[in-house]
Scaffold this motif. Structure first.
Motif, PDB file in Angstrom:
ATOM      1  N   PRO A 122       0.929  -1.324  -0.065  1.00  0.00           N
ATOM      2  CA  PRO A 122      -0.108  -0.031  -0.027  1.00  0.00           C
ATOM      3  C   PRO A 122       0.777   1.231  -0.062  1.00  0.00           C
ATOM      4  O   PRO A 122       2.067   1.167   0.491  1.00  0.00           O
ATOM      5  CB  PRO A 122      -0.871  -0.024   1.290  1.00  0.00           C
ATOM      6  CG  PRO A 122       0.176  -1.118   2.205  1.00  0.00           C
ATOM      7  CD  PRO A 122       0.846  -2.005   1.196  1.00  0.00           C
ATOM      8  N   ARG A 123       0.277   2.385  -0.593  1.00  0.00           N
ATOM      9  CA  ARG A 123       1.014   3.602  -0.633  1.00  0.00           C
ATOM     10  C   ARG A 123       0.244   4.506   0.294  1.00  0.00           C
ATOM     11  O   ARG A 123      -1.133   4.332   0.633  1.00  0.00           O
ATOM     12  CB  ARG A 123       0.980   4.299  -2.068  1.00  0.00           C
ATOM     13  CG  ARG A 123       1.616   3.532  -3.250  1.00  0.00           C
ATOM     14  CD  ARG A 123       1.578   4.219  -4.548  1.00  0.00           C
ATOM     15  NE  ARG A 123       0.152   4.122  -5.230  1.00  0.00           N
ATOM     16  CZ  ARG A 123      -0.294   4.766  -6.238  1.00  0.00           C
ATOM     17  NH1 ARG A 123       0.559   5.670  -6.884  1.00  0.00           N
ATOM     18  NH2 ARG A 123      -1.479   4.915  -6.379  1.00  0.00           N
ATOM     19  N   HIS A 136     -13.822   8.930   7.495  1.00  0.00           N
ATOM     20  CA  HIS A 136     -13.473   8.995   9.052  1.00  0.00           C
ATOM     21  C   HIS A 136     -15.047   8.595   9.504  1.00  0.00           C
ATOM     22  O   HIS A 136     -15.127   7.640  10.541  1.00  0.00           O
ATOM     23  CB  HIS A 136     -13.000  10.256   9.485  1.00  0.00           C
ATOM     24  CG  HIS A 136     -13.184  10.259  11.121  1.00  0.00           C
ATOM     25  ND1 HIS A 136     -12.105   9.642  11.884  1.00  0.00           N
ATOM     26  CD2 HIS A 136     -13.764  11.259  11.890  1.00  0.00           C
ATOM     27  CE1 HIS A 136     -12.280  10.005  12.899  1.00  0.00           C
ATOM     28  NE2 HIS A 136     -13.234  10.972  13.250  1.00  0.00           N
ATOM     29  N   LEU A 137     -15.926   9.249   9.184  1.00  0.00           N
ATOM     30  CA  LEU A 137     -17.464   9.258   9.573  1.00  0.00           C
ATOM     31  C   LEU A 137     -17.956   7.741   9.416  1.00  0.00           C
ATOM     32  O   LEU A 137     -18.480   7.263  10.695  1.00  0.00           O
ATOM     33  CB  LEU A 137     -18.330  10.228   9.007  1.00  0.00           C
ATOM     34  CG  LEU A 137     -17.910  11.752   9.360  1.00  0.00           C
ATOM     35  CD1 LEU A 137     -19.065  12.434   8.616  1.00  0.00           C
ATOM     36  CD2 LEU A 137     -18.044  11.948  10.819  1.00  0.00           C
ATOM     37  N   HIS A 138     -17.463   7.260   8.363  1.00  0.00           N
ATOM     38  CA  HIS A 138     -17.957   5.788   7.808  1.00  0.00           C
ATOM     39  C   HIS A 138     -17.381   4.843   8.871  1.00  0.00           C
ATOM     40  O   HIS A 138     -18.060   3.879   9.398  1.00  0.00           O
ATOM     41  CB  HIS A 138     -17.768   5.560   6.646  1.00  0.00           C
ATOM     42  CG  HIS A 138     -18.565   4.420   5.915  1.00  0.00           C
ATOM     43  ND1 HIS A 138     -18.411   4.015   4.450  1.00  0.00           N
ATOM     44  CD2 HIS A 138     -19.419   3.712   6.717  1.00  0.00           C
ATOM     45  CE1 HIS A 138     -19.237   2.956   4.531  1.00  0.00           C
ATOM     46  NE2 HIS A 138     -19.855   2.875   5.583  1.00  0.00           N
ATOM     47  N   ARG A 139     -15.956   5.059   9.205  1.00  0.00           N
ATOM     48  CA  ARG A 139     -15.432   3.903  10.007  1.00  0.00           C
ATOM     49  C   ARG A 139     -15.743   4.247  11.747  1.00  0.00           C
ATOM     50  O   ARG A 139     -15.395   3.246  12.105  1.00  0.00           O
ATOM     51  CB  ARG A 139     -13.925   4.186   9.728  1.00  0.00           C
ATOM     52  CG  ARG A 139     -13.690   3.869   8.379  1.00  0.00           C
ATOM     53  CD  ARG A 139     -11.963   3.671   8.158  1.00  0.00           C
ATOM     54  NE  ARG A 139     -11.479   5.047   8.376  1.00  0.00           N
ATOM     55  CZ  ARG A 139     -10.593   5.454   9.186  1.00  0.00           C
ATOM     56  NH1 ARG A 139     -10.319   4.776  10.276  1.00  0.00           N
ATOM     57  NH2 ARG A 139     -10.215   6.729   9.417  1.00  0.00           N
ATOM     58  N   LEU A 140     -16.486   5.208  11.981  1.00  0.00           N
ATOM     59  CA  LEU A 140     -16.601   5.297  13.138  1.00  0.00           C
ATOM     60  C   LEU A 140     -17.860   4.261  13.589  1.00  0.00           C
ATOM     61  O   LEU A 140     -18.168   4.090  14.878  1.00  0.00           O
ATOM     62  CB  LEU A 140     -17.342   6.686  13.526  1.00  0.00           C
ATOM     63  CG  LEU A 140     -16.088   7.750  13.724  1.00  0.00           C
ATOM     64  CD1 LEU A 140     -16.850   9.156  13.778  1.00  0.00           C
ATOM     65  CD2 LEU A 140     -15.069   7.346  14.647  1.00  0.00           C
ATOM     66  N   ASP A 141     -18.525   3.661  12.620  1.00  0.00           N
ATOM     67  CA  ASP A 141     -19.797   2.649  12.748  1.00  0.00           C
ATOM     68  C   ASP A 141     -18.872   1.474  11.927  1.00  0.00           C
ATOM     69  O   ASP A 141     -19.079   1.238  10.848  1.00  0.00           O
ATOM     70  CB  ASP A 141     -20.792   2.977  11.930  1.00  0.00           C
ATOM     71  CG  ASP A 141     -21.925   1.960  12.269  1.00  0.00           C
ATOM     72  OD1 ASP A 141     -21.525   0.932  12.787  1.00  0.00           O
ATOM     73  OD2 ASP A 141     -23.185   2.422  11.932  1.00  0.00           O
ATOM     74  N   PRO A 142     -17.907   0.595  12.849  1.00  0.00           N
ATOM     75  CA  PRO A 142     -17.293  -0.457  12.137  1.00  0.00           C
ATOM     76  C   PRO A 142     -18.247  -1.656  11.559  1.00  0.00           C
ATOM     77  O   PRO A 142     -17.883  -2.061  10.594  1.00  0.00           O
ATOM     78  CB  PRO A 142     -16.489  -1.023  13.128  1.00  0.00           C
ATOM     79  CG  PRO A 142     -16.375  -0.079  14.382  1.00  0.00           C
ATOM     80  CD  PRO A 142     -17.718   0.692  14.189  1.00  0.00           C
ATOM     81  N   ASP A 161      -4.155   6.375   4.790  1.00  0.00           N
ATOM     82  CA  ASP A 161      -3.631   6.922   5.957  1.00  0.00           C
ATOM     83  C   ASP A 161      -4.947   7.924   6.592  1.00  0.00           C
ATOM     84  O   ASP A 161      -5.335   8.596   5.734  1.00  0.00           O
ATOM     85  CB  ASP A 161      -2.562   7.972   5.820  1.00  0.00           C
ATOM     86  CG  ASP A 161      -1.979   8.593   6.864  1.00  0.00           C
ATOM     87  OD1 ASP A 161      -2.717   9.331   7.548  1.00  0.00           O
ATOM     88  OD2 ASP A 161      -0.730   8.433   7.142  1.00  0.00           O
ATOM     89  N   PRO A 162      -5.220   7.593   7.697  1.00  0.00           N
ATOM     90  CA  PRO A 162      -6.730   8.173   8.075  1.00  0.00           C
ATOM     91  C   PRO A 162      -6.806   9.387   8.238  1.00  0.00           C
ATOM     92  O   PRO A 162      -7.861   9.989   8.248  1.00  0.00           O
ATOM     93  CB  PRO A 162      -7.051   7.109   9.655  1.00  0.00           C
ATOM     94  CG  PRO A 162      -5.622   6.581  10.095  1.00  0.00           C
ATOM     95  CD  PRO A 162      -4.706   6.507   8.725  1.00  0.00           C
ATOM     96  N   PHE A 163      -5.770  10.145   8.719  1.00  0.00           N
ATOM     97  CA  PHE A 163      -5.738  11.468   8.922  1.00  0.00           C
ATOM     98  C   PHE A 163      -5.148  12.444   7.823  1.00  0.00           C
ATOM     99  O   PHE A 163      -4.684  13.773   8.160  1.00  0.00           O
ATOM    100  CB  PHE A 163      -5.247  11.961  10.205  1.00  0.00           C
ATOM    101  CG  PHE A 163      -6.065  11.072  11.471  1.00  0.00           C
ATOM    102  CD1 PHE A 163      -7.448  10.896  11.350  1.00  0.00           C
ATOM    103  CD2 PHE A 163      -5.318  10.133  12.222  1.00  0.00           C
ATOM    104  CE1 PHE A 163      -8.227  10.294  12.231  1.00  0.00           C
ATOM    105  CE2 PHE A 163      -6.143   9.516  13.146  1.00  0.00           C
ATOM    106  CZ  PHE A 163      -7.512   9.591  13.223  1.00  0.00           C
TER     107      PHE A 163
END
Length: 244
Positions: A122-123, A136-142, A161-163
């Motif tokens: 992965p890059r 980010h919002l989507h992943r707050l609901d795993p 990279d999440p941020f």
């Protein structure tokens, strides 16, 4: 935790525990088994500790770094109106034009782009700010995120990279990651502008119609992104510095 605060096990038990879980006795943290209601009522002795956890400095460093990255990311979302012309304050917390467009860009371009990346090598990719916000919002609901990923791609898709963000008029923290992301974005969806300001201008010019998408369709409707955005706004507000 000082050694005197550790459970009063006999020497072989303590030695076995420390050898298996912690490199130094001072880094041990005992997790005590709480007494049952019956034991509390009749004064029975609480059970002996059942487990131990080691909090290594490297783990604490990673946690502190991630927390700082998250705070910077949320602040960048909160103050996006200062770097993106024509964007209203708080536009990414509510179902506004910018919010709906961000969700469309996330679904039609970014997630198919990430799914097409080589998972073996992965890059680092710096997503447009509004798109990274939706991810980010989507992943707050795993659970919802897993369901949506498996429905579209047959597997879970991890963020590059999440941020790490770009395209919001502010300097990117990683120029190489921004260059990789721009090139991959333009190759997959050249009709969709990468930068948020250009995307808003293009969206208004099209009368609210979305560009064509050649990628696999992705649907994030399993997640309440609006509710997540509202809660994240309150979370950031609590973490902002206050005047004393």
């Amino acid at each position: 935790v000082p050694e005197t605060h550790l459970p009063t096990w006999n020497t072989p038990q303590k030695a076995t525990f420390c050898a298996a879980h912690v490199p130094h006795i001072d880094m041990a943290c005992a997790v005590l088994q709480p007494p049952s209601p019956v034991e509390e009522m009749f004064g029975r002795r609480p059970a002996e500790p059942s487990a131990g956890l080691a909090f290594l400095p490297a783990t604490l460093d990673r946690l502190a770094t991630s927390a700082a990255d998250l705070r910077r990311f949320l602040a960048r979302v909160h103050f996006a109106h200062e770097t993106v012309p024509g964007m209203m304050p708080g536009a990414l917390y509510h179902p506004t034009e910018a919010f709906d467009l961000a969700k469309a860009r996330y679904e039609h371009v970014w997630m198919p782009l990430l799914a097409s990346e080589n998972s073996a090598s992965p890059r680092k990719l710096a997503a447009p700010l509004d798109v990274q916000w939706m991810h980010h919002l989507h992943r707050l609901d795993p659970d919802a995120y897993r369901v949506d990923c498996e429905r579209a791609f047959g597997r879970l898709v991890d963020p590059a990279d999440p941020f790490l963000v770009a395209g919001d008029g502010a300097p990117s923290e990683d120029q190489a990651a921004e260059s990789f992301a721009r090139a991959a974005w333009n190759a997959l969806a050249p009709e969709w502008p990468f930068d948020l300001e250009d995307a808003l201008i293009d969206h208004r010019r099209r009368g609210g119609r979305l560009p064509r998408s050649r990628a696999i369709s992705f649907d994030s409707s399993s997640c309440d992104t609006v509710g997540s955005a509202t809660r994240q706004g309150g979370f950031l507000w609590q973490g902002l510095p206050r005047e004393t």
